[in-house]
Design an enzyme around this catalytic site. Structure first.
Site, mmCIF file in Angstrom:
data_model
loop_
_atom_site.group_PDB
_atom_site.id
_atom_site.type_symbol
_atom_site.label_atom_id
_atom_site.label_comp_id
_atom_site.label_asym_id
_atom_site.label_seq_id
_atom_site.Cartn_x
_atom_site.Cartn_y
_atom_site.Cartn_z
ATOM 1 N N ARG A 127 -2.905 5.912 -8.551
ATOM 2 C CA ARG A 127 -4.538 6.555 -7.223
ATOM 3 C C ARG A 127 -4.042 6.423 -6.680
ATOM 4 O O ARG A 127 -3.125 7.210 -6.432
ATOM 5 C CB ARG A 127 -4.728 5.094 -6.350
ATOM 6 C CG ARG A 127 -4.450 4.452 -5.893
ATOM 7 C CD ARG A 127 -4.971 2.944 -5.669
ATOM 8 N NE ARG A 127 -4.427 1.733 -5.039
ATOM 9 C CZ ARG A 127 -4.133 1.341 -4.023
ATOM 10 N NH1 ARG A 127 -4.447 2.007 -3.319
ATOM 11 N NH2 ARG A 127 -3.299 0.653 -3.683
ATOM 12 N N VAL A 142 7.705 -2.329 -8.367
ATOM 13 C CA VAL A 142 8.972 -1.433 -7.839
ATOM 14 C C VAL A 142 9.711 -2.888 -7.217
ATOM 15 O O VAL A 142 10.844 -2.376 -6.930
ATOM 16 C CB VAL A 142 9.076 -0.954 -7.017
ATOM 17 C CG1 VAL A 142 7.850 0.646 -7.842
ATOM 18 C CG2 VAL A 142 8.078 -0.198 -5.832
ATOM 19 N N SER A 167 8.028 10.028 4.880
ATOM 20 C CA SER A 167 6.651 10.090 6.094
ATOM 21 C C SER A 167 7.509 10.564 6.969
ATOM 22 O O SER A 167 8.292 10.431 7.515
ATOM 23 C CB SER A 167 6.348 8.463 6.208
ATOM 24 O OG SER A 167 5.392 8.986 7.491
ATOM 25 N N TYR A 202 7.640 0.505 8.689
ATOM 26 C CA TYR A 202 7.119 1.032 7.684
ATOM 27 C C TYR A 202 8.521 2.557 8.325
ATOM 28 O O TYR A 202 8.733 3.038 7.199
ATOM 29 C CB TYR A 202 6.053 1.807 8.173
ATOM 30 C CG TYR A 202 5.099 2.650 7.469
ATOM 31 C CD1 TYR A 202 4.787 2.605 5.996
ATOM 32 C CD2 TYR A 202 4.726 4.160 7.468
ATOM 33 C CE1 TYR A 202 4.517 4.135 5.190
ATOM 34 C CE2 TYR A 202 4.873 5.137 7.130
ATOM 35 C CZ TYR A 202 4.490 5.130 5.447
ATOM 36 O OH TYR A 202 4.043 5.691 4.404
ATOM 37 N N ALA A 230 11.191 2.629 9.785
ATOM 38 C CA ALA A 230 12.479 2.380 9.071
ATOM 39 C C ALA A 230 12.494 2.337 8.126
ATOM 40 O O ALA A 230 13.298 2.883 7.328
ATOM 41 C CB ALA A 230 12.867 0.702 9.594
ATOM 42 N N THR A 231 11.664 2.010 6.893
ATOM 43 C CA THR A 231 11.814 2.362 5.431
ATOM 44 C C THR A 231 12.015 3.560 4.782
ATOM 45 O O THR A 231 12.724 4.528 3.869
ATOM 46 C CB THR A 231 10.504 1.668 4.434
ATOM 47 O OG1 THR A 231 9.627 1.917 4.891
ATOM 48 C CG2 THR A 231 10.557 0.372 4.853
ATOM 49 N N LYS A 232 10.658 4.630 5.758
ATOM 50 C CA LYS A 232 10.805 6.024 5.285
ATOM 51 C C LYS A 232 11.985 6.857 5.681
ATOM 52 O O LYS A 232 12.150 7.851 5.193
ATOM 53 C CB LYS A 232 9.150 6.366 5.621
ATOM 54 C CG LYS A 232 8.153 6.139 5.303
ATOM 55 C CD LYS A 232 7.848 6.043 3.624
ATOM 56 C CE LYS A 232 6.851 5.626 3.294
ATOM 57 N NZ LYS A 232 6.994 5.811 1.719
ATOM 58 N N ILE A 291 -2.707 11.858 4.887
ATOM 59 C CA ILE A 291 -3.217 12.009 3.762
ATOM 60 C C ILE A 291 -4.782 11.176 3.325
ATOM 61 O O ILE A 291 -4.679 9.970 3.428
ATOM 62 C CB ILE A 291 -2.213 12.052 2.983
ATOM 63 C CG1 ILE A 291 -0.818 12.957 2.972
ATOM 64 C CG2 ILE A 291 -3.036 12.486 1.536
ATOM 65 C CD1 ILE A 291 -1.324 14.276 3.794
HETATM 66 P P1 NDP Z 1 -2.260 4.592 -1.186
HETATM 67 O O1 NDP Z 1 -2.744 2.845 -0.908
HETATM 68 O O2 NDP Z 1 -3.496 5.094 -1.811
HETATM 69 O O3 NDP Z 1 -1.507 3.908 -2.677
HETATM 70 C C1 NDP Z 1 -0.573 3.304 -2.601
HETATM 71 C C2 NDP Z 1 -0.080 3.069 -3.876
HETATM 72 O O4 NDP Z 1 1.759 2.284 -4.035
HETATM 73 C C3 NDP Z 1 -0.748 2.181 -5.030
HETATM 74 O O5 NDP Z 1 -0.400 3.254 -6.777
HETATM 75 C C4 NDP Z 1 0.057 0.895 -5.342
HETATM 76 O O6 NDP Z 1 0.144 1.085 -6.851
HETATM 77 C C5 NDP Z 1 1.401 1.523 -4.888
HETATM 78 N N1 NDP Z 1 2.282 0.691 -5.387
HETATM 79 C C6 NDP Z 1 2.182 -0.768 -3.727
HETATM 80 N N2 NDP Z 1 2.633 -1.256 -4.298
HETATM 81 C C7 NDP Z 1 3.789 -1.504 -4.879
HETATM 82 C C8 NDP Z 1 4.345 -2.230 -5.794
HETATM 83 N N3 NDP Z 1 5.187 -3.967 -5.329
HETATM 84 N N4 NDP Z 1 4.458 -1.874 -6.704
HETATM 85 C C9 NDP Z 1 4.323 -0.811 -7.914
HETATM 86 N N5 NDP Z 1 3.503 -0.136 -7.036
HETATM 87 C C10 NDP Z 1 3.169 -0.352 -5.843
HETATM 88 O O7 NDP Z 1 -1.337 5.389 -0.608
HETATM 89 P P2 NDP Z 1 -1.080 6.315 -0.576
HETATM 90 O O8 NDP Z 1 -1.336 7.110 -2.183
HETATM 91 O O9 NDP Z 1 -1.706 7.363 0.337
HETATM 92 O O10 NDP Z 1 0.093 6.626 -0.229
HETATM 93 C C11 NDP Z 1 2.013 7.138 -1.978
HETATM 94 C C12 NDP Z 1 3.037 7.027 -0.890
HETATM 95 O O11 NDP Z 1 2.770 8.594 0.244
HETATM 96 C C13 NDP Z 1 3.337 5.749 -0.552
HETATM 97 O O12 NDP Z 1 5.070 5.789 -0.513
HETATM 98 C C14 NDP Z 1 2.803 6.424 1.027
HETATM 99 O O13 NDP Z 1 4.197 5.457 2.043
HETATM 100 C C15 NDP Z 1 3.902 7.889 1.783
HETATM 101 N N6 NDP Z 1 2.718 8.405 2.759
HETATM 102 C C16 NDP Z 1 1.434 8.182 2.565
HETATM 103 C C17 NDP Z 1 0.393 9.342 3.877
HETATM 104 C C18 NDP Z 1 -0.500 9.203 3.639
HETATM 105 O O14 NDP Z 1 -0.599 9.284 5.150
HETATM 106 N N7 NDP Z 1 -1.449 8.487 3.134
HETATM 107 C C19 NDP Z 1 1.246 9.935 4.824
HETATM 108 C C20 NDP Z 1 2.523 9.674 4.461
HETATM 109 C C21 NDP Z 1 3.078 9.017 2.949
HETATM 110 P P3 NDP Z 1 -1.684 -0.315 -7.844
HETATM 111 O O15 NDP Z 1 -2.169 0.045 -6.983
HETATM 112 O O16 NDP Z 1 -1.421 -0.258 -8.553
HETATM 113 O O17 NDP Z 1 -0.835 -2.110 -7.244
#
Ligand code: NDP
Length: 242
Positions: free
Chosen positions: A12, A61, A139, A152, A154-156, A185
């Site tokens: 997703r 992960v 991010s 958050y 700190a991780t990024k 986003i």
């Molecule tokens: P979503 O919340 O839509 O999706 C998060 C994704 O991370 C899902 O596919 C989820 O998998 C997966 N995930 C979370 N925890 C785990 C885990 N323990 N093991 C495996 N998969 C995991 O977020 P986005 O698509 O928006 O975010 C994607 C990346 O982009 C992230 O790293 C986020 O920090 C970064 N980002 C997003 C921004 C935004 O504004 N949206 C801005 C800046 C960075 P599942 O659903 O299968 O559990």
């Protein structure tokens, strides 16, 4: 021969948009999913209907063995790994004084250790083949810091340091390592924001709007596939906010 990509958290949001983007470019695509099993199944159907060789692999992960196994399964299915996208992540909006040890450990294990495990597993495969490209998802908050998002941010920020160091380590093996730093986003990660919060964030963005997952996917693809002399870089994908 088609190239191959593995995207963590690809069922997703930005991960799914990236999977579709790479498939359109002719890649064989593998994704990992954690909770989104139905999203992964739906994506598999769409991909296969459109002729893409596609695998969805269950993987948390936070677990290094599961990440290692996802990379090994991809290499074995596709005969190699050209691109690794470490995308999976969670957010956390809390004052530092409300952030528990459990919150901290959870976000560090998911966002930072998860990327480390993905990079380490991909590096083993890519060093053996003497080629490859890794894109990590940071991010804007990893660059500038966000109030109430200390953990958050700190991780990024950690992902940026990891990316720059690994680019130096893997460059001599012909492997590039970069990261994207998205702004705000439109994905489920921001589902807690109401319309007025979105409007305020759009106002703060020079391009006057928030971004789409597809726009981030395009930046990831650029770094992964097109940017042949670029490594160790952070590509802002943020409408000019930073
Ligand atoms: P979503 O919340 O839509 O999706 C998060 C994704 O991370 C899902 O596919 C989820 O998998 C997966 N995930 C979370 N925890 C785990 C885990 N323990 N093991 C495996 N998969 C995991 O977020 P986005 O698509 O928006 O975010 C994607 C990346 O982009 C992230 O790293 C986020 O920090 C970064 N980002 C997003 C921004 C935004 O504004 N949206 C801005 C800046 C960075 P599942 O659903 O299968 O559990």
């Amino acid at each position: 021969m088609s190239k191959s990509v593995l995207i963590t958290g690809g069922a997703r949001g930005i991960g799914a948009a990236t999977a579709i983007y790479f498939a359109r470019k002719g890649y064989k695509v593998a994704i990992t999913y954690n909770k989104s099993i139905y999203g992964a199944k739906a994506l598999k159907e769409t991909m296969e209907l459109n002729g893409c060789e596609f695998y969805a692999i269950a993987c948390d992960v936070k677990n290094p063995l599961q990440v290692e196994s996802a990379v090994k399964q991809t290499v074995s299915a596709f005969g190699g790994l050209d691109v690794m996208v470490n995308n999976a992540g969670i957010s956390l909006q809390k004052l530092i004084t409300d952030t528990t040890d459990e919150d901290w450990q959870n976000i560090i294990s998911t966002n930072l250790s998860g990327v480390f495990y993905g990079c380490r597993a991909a590096a083993k495969a890519m060093v053996a083949q003497k080629s490859g490209s890794i894109v990590n998802i940071s991010s804007i908050w990893g660059i500038s810091g966000a109030s109430m998002e200390v953990a958050y941010s700190a991780t990024k920020a950690g992902i940026i340091g990891l990316t720059k160091a690994l680019a130096k380590e893997l460059g001599p093996s012909g492997i590039r390592v970069n990261c994207v730093a998205p702004g705000v986003i439109d994905t489920e990660m921001n589902a807690n924001l109401d319309i007025s919060a979105f409007a305020a964030l759009a106002d703060d963005t020079p391009l006057g709007r928030i971004g789409t997952a597809d726009e981030v996917a395009s930046a990831i693809y650029y770094l992964a596939d097109d940017a042949s002399f670029i490594t160790g870089q952070v590509l802002g994908t943020d409408g000019g906010i930073i």
